[in-house]
Motif scaffolding. Structure first.
Motif, short mmCIF file in Angstrom:
data_model
loop_
_atom_site.label_atom_id
_atom_site.label_comp_id
_atom_site.label_asym_id
_atom_site.label_seq_id
_atom_site.Cartn_x
_atom_site.Cartn_y
_atom_site.Cartn_z
N SER A 103 56.90 88.21 57.63
CA SER A 103 56.34 87.34 58.67
C SER A 103 56.58 87.90 60.06
O SER A 103 56.42 87.19 61.06
N MET A 153 55.37 79.83 63.80
CA MET A 153 56.49 79.21 63.09
C MET A 153 57.28 78.32 64.04
O MET A 153 57.67 77.20 63.71
N THR A 186 67.59 79.47 59.80
CA THR A 186 66.65 80.46 59.27
C THR A 186 67.16 80.91 57.90
O THR A 186 68.23 80.45 57.45
N PHE A 245 63.17 77.32 60.32
CA PHE A 245 62.24 78.30 60.90
C PHE A 245 61.94 79.31 59.80
O PHE A 245 62.62 80.29 59.61
N GLY A 246 60.92 79.02 58.98
CA GLY A 246 60.59 79.85 57.82
C GLY A 246 60.01 78.96 56.73
O GLY A 246 60.21 77.73 56.74
N ALA A 247 59.31 79.60 55.80
CA ALA A 247 58.67 78.83 54.73
C ALA A 247 59.61 78.57 53.55
O ALA A 247 59.74 77.45 53.07
N LEU A 252 52.44 81.97 58.15
CA LEU A 252 52.85 83.35 57.86
C LEU A 252 52.17 83.92 56.62
O LEU A 252 52.46 85.04 56.20
N ARG A 274 55.60 84.49 64.26
CA ARG A 274 56.86 83.92 64.75
C ARG A 274 56.61 82.85 65.83
O ARG A 274 57.33 81.86 65.90
C1 8YV Z 1 60.85 84.29 57.46
C2 8YV Z 1 60.43 84.23 54.98
O1 8YV Z 1 60.71 85.11 58.54
O2 8YV Z 1 59.42 82.25 55.75
C3 8YV Z 1 60.04 82.81 54.88
O3 8YV Z 1 60.34 82.21 53.82
O4 8YV Z 1 60.82 84.81 54.04
C4 8YV Z 1 60.40 85.02 56.23
O5 8YV Z 1 59.18 85.66 56.32
C5 8YV Z 1 62.26 83.83 57.33
O6 8YV Z 1 62.39 82.98 56.26
C6 8YV Z 1 62.74 83.16 58.57
O7 8YV Z 1 63.67 82.14 58.31
#
Ligand code: 8YV
Length: 335
Positions: free
Chosen positions: A291, A300, A53, A76-78, A102, A297
């Protein structure tokens, strides 16, 4: 390939972990303590798939510890600025992320800050709790009217566009700066005006929303000089990445009254908060919750699993992240 070993660096939603467990051989982080660099190195040396993450720094030194069995880093995230995607690529390791799911939630949080800052909502709540509400007054806690303000969006990707749609519905006029202009049909639909020159846009708008990724080119894009362009009645909202703003310069600008307020969900040295920010009444500080909905979540998690399955089935994963080419993006969000 036999059932792959998937190592999660953080605790994921229960439903996601249950499904992961049904699909793969999993190692979960049950107590959710972030892994040290040593633990990440150890995990990556054994895994077929690593699921990190934003809190994990997967740099070249960590990637060097990956064994030849590691196929994919399924983030796990963008945003993937915490992963050295080029180092992974050079080792033949795929990197994937979770875009799209998200977008709306992050745009909602951004819009909430765009509304709450000029109306001093968080400050008003704090004043009431501190016993400062002696009854209605014609002159107490007045803010500024949001309708009619000019919003400048930096980074017109998915989240930037979702913010534009909301802002337009609230009567703000939408302006944007991006590496390239978005297609005319999209810009027309959003009634958005393109500014190639970021400095010129900053001088013209009342609120700035940062929706670009963190890259070498966007690091400290908002510095003292640019904050100065904004003017004493303007606001800045950052739900992208902390290092897009020079936080020390932001604190100085807020203290000097060079800008009217700031709404931050992300920080330069997360989770550390730069000295001075906590004391300022005209700043909204959220703990990286863009997010943070049950729905985002879950979705994701779904994306993580779909990407892993695609790789295991020898398909190209739907959310593959490619390494940056020679030039880094100026401002396009990864959402
Ligand atoms: C995520 C975020 O929850 O997705 C992204 O880039 O900044 C967040 O909203 C986080 O990255 C989880 O790894």
């Amino acid at each position: 390939m036999s059932i792959p070993l998937v190592i999660m660096t953080r605790k994921l939603p229960a439903e996601v972990e249950t499904r992961l467990d049904a699909l793969f051989t999993c190692e979960f982080n049950r107590d959710d303590t972030p892994m040290s660099a040593q633990q990440l190195g150890e995990a990556i040396s054994r895994a077929d798939v690593l699921v990190p993450t934003v809190t994990d720094k997967i740099d070249a030194a960590i990637i060097a510890k990956a064994s030849s069995r590691l196929k994919v880093i399924a983030n796990f995230g963008a945003g993937t600025d915490h992963i050295d995607v080029l180092a992974a690529h050079q080792k033949g390791i795929l990197v994937t992320n979770t875009p799209g799911v998200l977008t709306e939630d992050t745009a909602d949080l951004t819009m909430a800050m765009i509304l709450a800052l000029p109306r001093r909502l968080v400050e008003a709540d704090r004043r009431l709790r501190d016993g400062g509400f002696a009854g209605w007054s014609p002159t107490w806690m007045t803010g500024r009217r949001v309708r009619g303000m000019k919003l400048g969006i930096v980074g017109m990707g998915r989240i930037g566009q979702a913010v534009a749609r909301r802002a337009s519905a609230f009567g703000l006029s939408v302006h944007y700066h991006n590496r390239t202009e978005v297609p005319r049909s999209i810009a027309q639909g959003l009634k958005a005006t393109y500014w190639n020159d970021l400095d010129a846009m900053l001088s013209a708008v009342d609120i700035v929303s940062l929706n670009c990724p963190s890259t070498p080119a966007t690091r400290h894009m908002i510095n003292a000089q640019r904050l100065n362009r904004l003017g004493p009645d303007s606001y800045i909202v950052n739900t992208s990445r902390g290092d897009v703003i020079d936080e020390a310069a932001l604190v100085a600008a807020l203290k000097a009254g060079e800008i009217a307020g700031a709404g931050l969900d992300v920080y330069e040295r997360e989770p550390e908060i730069t000295a001075g920010l906590l004391e300022l009444p005209n700043v909204i500080l959220a703990p990286h919750i863009g997010s943070a909905t049950e729905e985002s979540r879950q979705e994701m998690g779904e994306k993580v699993m779909i990407n892993i399955r695609a790789v295991m089935d020898a398909h190209m994963p739907p959310d593959r992240v490619l390494p940056p080419r020679t030039a880094h993006s100026r401002a396009t969000d990864p959402s």
